[in-house]
Design a protein around this motif. Structure first.
Motif, PDB file in Angstrom:
ATOM      1  N   GLN A 151       0.819  -1.210   0.000  1.00 29.00           N
ATOM      2  CA  GLN A 151       0.000   0.000   0.000  1.00 29.00           C
ATOM      3  C   GLN A 151       0.856   1.264   0.000  1.00 29.00           C
ATOM      4  OE1 GLN A 151      -3.415  -0.010   2.624  1.00 29.00           O
ATOM      5  NE2 GLN A 151      -3.220   2.189   2.999  1.00 29.00           N
ATOM      6  N   LEU A 152       2.023   1.216   0.629  1.00 29.02           N
ATOM      7  CA  LEU A 152       2.894   2.387   0.686  1.00 29.02           C
ATOM      8  C   LEU A 152       3.293   2.840  -0.716  1.00 29.02           C
ATOM      9  CD1 LEU A 152       4.542   4.464   2.238  1.00 29.02           C
ATOM     10  CD2 LEU A 152       6.381   2.766   2.435  1.00 29.02           C
ATOM     11  N   HIS A 153       3.533   1.869  -1.628  1.00 31.01           N
ATOM     12  CA  HIS A 153       3.911   2.224  -2.993  1.00 31.01           C
ATOM     13  C   HIS A 153       2.774   2.971  -3.690  1.00 31.01           C
ATOM     14  CE1 HIS A 153       6.686  -1.559  -2.863  1.00 31.01           C
ATOM     15  NE2 HIS A 153       7.170  -0.556  -2.158  1.00 31.01           N
ATOM     16  N   ILE A 154       1.555   2.503  -3.477  1.00 27.45           N
ATOM     17  CA  ILE A 154       0.401   3.169  -4.083  1.00 27.45           C
ATOM     18  C   ILE A 154       0.210   4.548  -3.466  1.00 27.45           C
ATOM     19  CG2 ILE A 154      -2.091   3.046  -4.473  1.00 27.45           C
ATOM     20  CD1 ILE A 154      -1.841   0.006  -4.433  1.00 27.45           C
ATOM     21  N   THR A 155       0.398   4.636  -2.150  1.00 25.10           N
ATOM     22  CA  THR A 155       0.282   5.925  -1.471  1.00 25.10           C
ATOM     23  C   THR A 155       1.256   6.943  -2.050  1.00 25.10           C
ATOM     24  OG1 THR A 155      -0.408   4.857   0.598  1.00 25.10           O
ATOM     25  CG2 THR A 155       0.458   7.089   0.763  1.00 25.10           C
ATOM     26  N   ARG A 156       2.495   6.508  -2.276  1.00 25.07           N
ATOM     27  CA  ARG A 156       3.496   7.423  -2.840  1.00 25.07           C
ATOM     28  C   ARG A 156       3.127   7.842  -4.259  1.00 25.07           C
ATOM     29  NH1 ARG A 156       8.752   3.926  -0.802  1.00 25.07           N
ATOM     30  NH2 ARG A 156       8.885   4.804   1.310  1.00 25.07           N
ATOM     31  N   ALA A 157       2.606   6.907  -5.060  1.00 31.22           N
ATOM     32  CA  ALA A 157       2.216   7.233  -6.431  1.00 31.22           C
ATOM     33  C   ALA A 157       1.043   8.203  -6.437  1.00 31.22           C
ATOM     34  CB  ALA A 157       1.853   5.952  -7.186  1.00 31.22           C
ATOM     35  N   VAL A 158       0.092   7.991  -5.544  1.00 34.90           N
ATOM     36  CA  VAL A 158      -1.061   8.891  -5.434  1.00 34.90           C
ATOM     37  C   VAL A 158      -0.604  10.273  -4.962  1.00 34.90           C
ATOM     38  CG1 VAL A 158      -3.176   9.338  -4.125  1.00 34.90           C
ATOM     39  CG2 VAL A 158      -2.753   7.059  -5.073  1.00 34.90           C
ATOM     40  N   ALA A 159       0.276  10.294  -3.977  1.00 38.13           N
ATOM     41  CA  ALA A 159       0.772  11.568  -3.447  1.00 38.13           C
ATOM     42  C   ALA A 159       1.481  12.371  -4.530  1.00 38.13           C
ATOM     43  CB  ALA A 159       1.716  11.315  -2.269  1.00 38.13           C
ATOM     44  N   ALA A 160       2.286  11.694  -5.348  1.00 42.08           N
ATOM     45  CA  ALA A 160       3.002  12.379  -6.426  1.00 42.08           C
ATOM     46  C   ALA A 160       2.022  12.984  -7.422  1.00 42.08           C
ATOM     47  CB  ALA A 160       3.947  11.396  -7.121  1.00 42.08           C
ATOM     48  N   ARG A 161       0.966  12.240  -7.728  1.00 38.16           N
ATOM     49  CA  ARG A 161      -0.042  12.736  -8.675  1.00 38.16           C
ATOM     50  C   ARG A 161      -0.810  13.915  -8.070  1.00 38.16           C
ATOM     51  NH1 ARG A 161      -2.676  11.210 -13.327  1.00 38.16           N
ATOM     52  NH2 ARG A 161      -1.165   9.550 -13.625  1.00 38.16           N
ATOM     53  N   MET A 162      -1.047  13.887  -6.765  1.00 34.90           N
ATOM     54  CA  MET A 162      -1.790  14.950  -6.096  1.00 34.90           C
ATOM     55  C   MET A 162      -0.914  16.152  -5.750  1.00 34.90           C
ATOM     56  SD  MET A 162      -4.034  12.598  -3.427  1.00 34.90           S
ATOM     57  CE  MET A 162      -4.884  13.995  -2.685  1.00 34.90           C
ATOM     58  N   GLY A 163       0.408  15.971  -5.853  1.00 32.39           N
ATOM     59  CA  GLY A 163       1.312  17.030  -5.411  1.00 32.39           C
ATOM     60  C   GLY A 163       1.289  17.195  -3.910  1.00 32.39           C
ATOM     61  N   ALA A 164       1.110  16.073  -3.209  1.00 27.45           N
ATOM     62  CA  ALA A 164       0.989  16.103  -1.753  1.00 27.45           C
ATOM     63  C   ALA A 164       2.186  15.401  -1.110  1.00 27.45           C
ATOM     64  CB  ALA A 164      -0.306  15.414  -1.322  1.00 27.45           C
ATOM     65  N   ASP A 165       2.428  15.722   0.144  1.00 22.55           N
ATOM     66  CA  ASP A 165       3.490  15.075   0.920  1.00 22.55           C
ATOM     67  C   ASP A 165       2.851  14.028   1.825  1.00 22.55           C
ATOM     68  OD1 ASP A 165       5.566  14.273   2.501  1.00 22.55           O
ATOM     69  OD2 ASP A 165       6.074  16.278   3.259  1.00 22.55           O
ATOM     70  N   PRO A 172      -3.485  11.096   0.581  1.00 20.77           N
ATOM     71  CA  PRO A 172      -2.969   9.993  -0.240  1.00 20.77           C
ATOM     72  C   PRO A 172      -3.134   8.636   0.442  1.00 20.77           C
ATOM     73  CG  PRO A 172      -1.391  11.793  -0.186  1.00 20.77           C
ATOM     74  CD  PRO A 172      -2.431  12.114   0.829  1.00 20.77           C
ATOM     75  N   HIS A 173      -3.018   8.595   1.749  1.00 21.48           N
ATOM     76  CA  HIS A 173      -3.187   7.345   2.487  1.00 21.48           C
ATOM     77  C   HIS A 173      -4.636   6.857   2.406  1.00 21.48           C
ATOM     78  CE1 HIS A 173       0.818   7.655   4.420  1.00 21.48           C
ATOM     79  NE2 HIS A 173       0.573   8.958   4.375  1.00 21.48           N
ATOM     80  N   VAL A 174      -5.582   7.801   2.542  1.00 28.06           N
ATOM     81  CA  VAL A 174      -6.996   7.442   2.473  1.00 28.06           C
ATOM     82  C   VAL A 174      -7.342   6.939   1.075  1.00 28.06           C
ATOM     83  CG1 VAL A 174      -9.349   8.323   2.617  1.00 28.06           C
ATOM     84  CG2 VAL A 174      -7.647   9.032   4.307  1.00 28.06           C
ATOM     85  N   VAL A 175      -6.858   7.639   0.048  1.00 31.76           N
ATOM     86  CA  VAL A 175      -7.144   7.239  -1.327  1.00 31.76           C
ATOM     87  C   VAL A 175      -6.552   5.862  -1.628  1.00 31.76           C
ATOM     88  CG1 VAL A 175      -6.717   7.782  -3.756  1.00 31.76           C
ATOM     89  CG2 VAL A 175      -7.345   9.600  -2.170  1.00 31.76           C
ATOM     90  N   ALA A 176      -5.301   5.634  -1.234  1.00 26.69           N
ATOM     91  CA  ALA A 176      -4.663   4.336  -1.480  1.00 26.69           C
ATOM     92  C   ALA A 176      -5.411   3.214  -0.776  1.00 26.69           C
ATOM     93  CB  ALA A 176      -3.208   4.374  -1.027  1.00 26.69           C
ATOM     94  N   SER A 177      -5.849   3.458   0.433  1.00 26.38           N
ATOM     95  CA  SER A 177      -6.625   2.450   1.166  1.00 26.38           C
ATOM     96  C   SER A 177      -7.941   2.165   0.461  1.00 26.38           C
ATOM     97  CB  SER A 177      -6.903   2.934   2.599  1.00 26.38           C
ATOM     98  OG  SER A 177      -5.711   3.087   3.327  1.00 26.38           O
ATOM     99  N   ALA A 178      -8.582   3.226  -0.040  1.00 26.38           N
ATOM    100  CA  ALA A 178      -9.853   3.057  -0.739  1.00 26.38           C
ATOM    101  C   ALA A 178      -9.664   2.269  -2.035  1.00 26.38           C
ATOM    102  CB  ALA A 178     -10.464   4.423  -1.043  1.00 26.38           C
ATOM    103  N   VAL A 179      -8.554   2.489  -2.715  1.00 29.79           N
ATOM    104  CA  VAL A 179      -8.251   1.751  -3.948  1.00 29.79           C
ATOM    105  C   VAL A 179      -8.184   0.255  -3.676  1.00 29.79           C
ATOM    106  CG1 VAL A 179      -6.414   1.278  -5.624  1.00 29.79           C
ATOM    107  CG2 VAL A 179      -7.090   3.636  -5.143  1.00 29.79           C
ATOM    108  N   LEU A 180      -7.420  -0.120  -2.666  1.00 30.67           N
ATOM    109  CA  LEU A 180      -7.269  -1.537  -2.332  1.00 30.67           C
ATOM    110  C   LEU A 180      -8.597  -2.137  -1.883  1.00 30.67           C
ATOM    111  CD1 LEU A 180      -3.823  -1.407  -0.486  1.00 30.67           C
ATOM    112  CD2 LEU A 180      -4.288  -2.223  -2.801  1.00 30.67           C
ATOM    113  N   ALA A 181      -9.361  -1.354  -1.115  1.00 32.08           N
ATOM    114  CA  ALA A 181     -10.662  -1.851  -0.645  1.00 32.08           C
ATOM    115  C   ALA A 181     -11.623  -2.049  -1.815  1.00 32.08           C
ATOM    116  CB  ALA A 181     -11.257  -0.875   0.368  1.00 32.08           C
ATOM    117  N   ALA A 182     -11.625  -1.142  -2.774  1.00 30.88           N
ATOM    118  CA  ALA A 182     -12.510  -1.250  -3.928  1.00 30.88           C
ATOM    119  C   ALA A 182     -12.156  -2.469  -4.770  1.00 30.88           C
ATOM    120  CB  ALA A 182     -12.423   0.016  -4.776  1.00 30.88           C
ATOM    121  N   PHE A 183     -10.876  -2.685  -4.968  1.00 31.72           N
ATOM    122  CA  PHE A 183     -10.433  -3.835  -5.766  1.00 31.72           C
ATOM    123  C   PHE A 183     -10.798  -5.130  -5.054  1.00 31.72           C
ATOM    124  CE2 PHE A 183      -7.880  -6.299  -8.617  1.00 31.72           C
ATOM    125  CZ  PHE A 183      -7.692  -5.497  -9.730  1.00 31.72           C
TER     126      PHE A 183
END
Length: 228
Positions: A151-165, A172-183
């Protein structure tokens, strides 16, 4: 200065060059994965032993453990390939796409690749893995643990796309968690057949549509809290 015999042949006489050794190791690894999934399909995950996998490739159990820590590790090679493909696909999405739109299209593309045998993904292993995780609580637990670690890898990819730290921004953590939960939810309804889905890509698309549209819906008439 003349090289010594050991310098000229650092691996020793009769030892294959490093490139040949690596190719041989890769072939052995792939043979173990092929044998494992064949046995998993025939016998089920829990009934298959490491010894049977090794015997199918004509190697020892000791050799097996040079490549994999356990039979769970072999089965999860598929999930590893799926994860790598998802990160690559997400990175290739247009940078101006909203983050959930990019993730939705990425997830659907990966699901379709699993079904169609694209992006180097084996569709037979995909079907086998879907069945195995539905039938084996042990493998399901391993699959969920693997996803959590990645999940950390997805979080970092999402953060980069969002321009967030991700060190200071929860989004980014919430979005990455939601991605895995949806899948995971999509895979569950497909394997259970509870909602009539027969295609993972269709279920994934619908699951991400829910995230895009939002789930903060009004309560149904008369719907109270759990304690009422």
């Amino acid at each position: 200065m003349t090289a010594t015999a050991s310098e000229a042949h650092p691996a020793g006489p009769g030892t294959p060059p490093a490139g040949r050794r690596e190719r041989k190791k890769q072939r052995t690894r792939e043979a173990l994965v092929d044998a494992a999934f064949r046995l998993f399909s025939e016998k089920g995950f829990d009934a298959t032993t490491v010894e049977e996998i090794a015997d199918a490739v004509d190697v020892s159990s000791r050799t097996f453990f040079r490549y994999f820590a356990s039979k769970e590790d072999v089965a999860l090679t598929f999930q590893e390939e799926q994860h790598d493909a998802m990160l690559a696909e997400l990175a290739a999405r247009p940078s101006d796409e909203p983050v959930l739109t990019a993730l939705r299209r990425t997830a659907v593309a990966i699901a379709q690749a699993c079904e169609r045998g694209e992006m180097g993904i084996d569709p037979e292993r995909f079907q086998c893995m879907m069945t195995l995780t539905a039938d084996s609580p042990t493998l399901l637990a391993g699959s969920l643990e693997h996803a959590q670690k990645k999940q950390l890898h997805i979080t970092r990819a999402v953060a980069a796309r969002m321009g967030a730290d991700p060190a200071t921004d929860l989004r980014p953590h919430v979005v990455a968690s939601a991605v895995l939960a949806a899948f995971r939810a999509a895979a569950d309804v497909v394997t259970s057949g509870a909602m009539g889905y027969t295609s993972l890509s269709d279920a994934v698309d619908d699951a991400f549509a829910i995230l895009e549209e939002g789930v903060n819906l009004p309560s149904a008439p008369g719907g109270g809290g759990a304690g009422e």
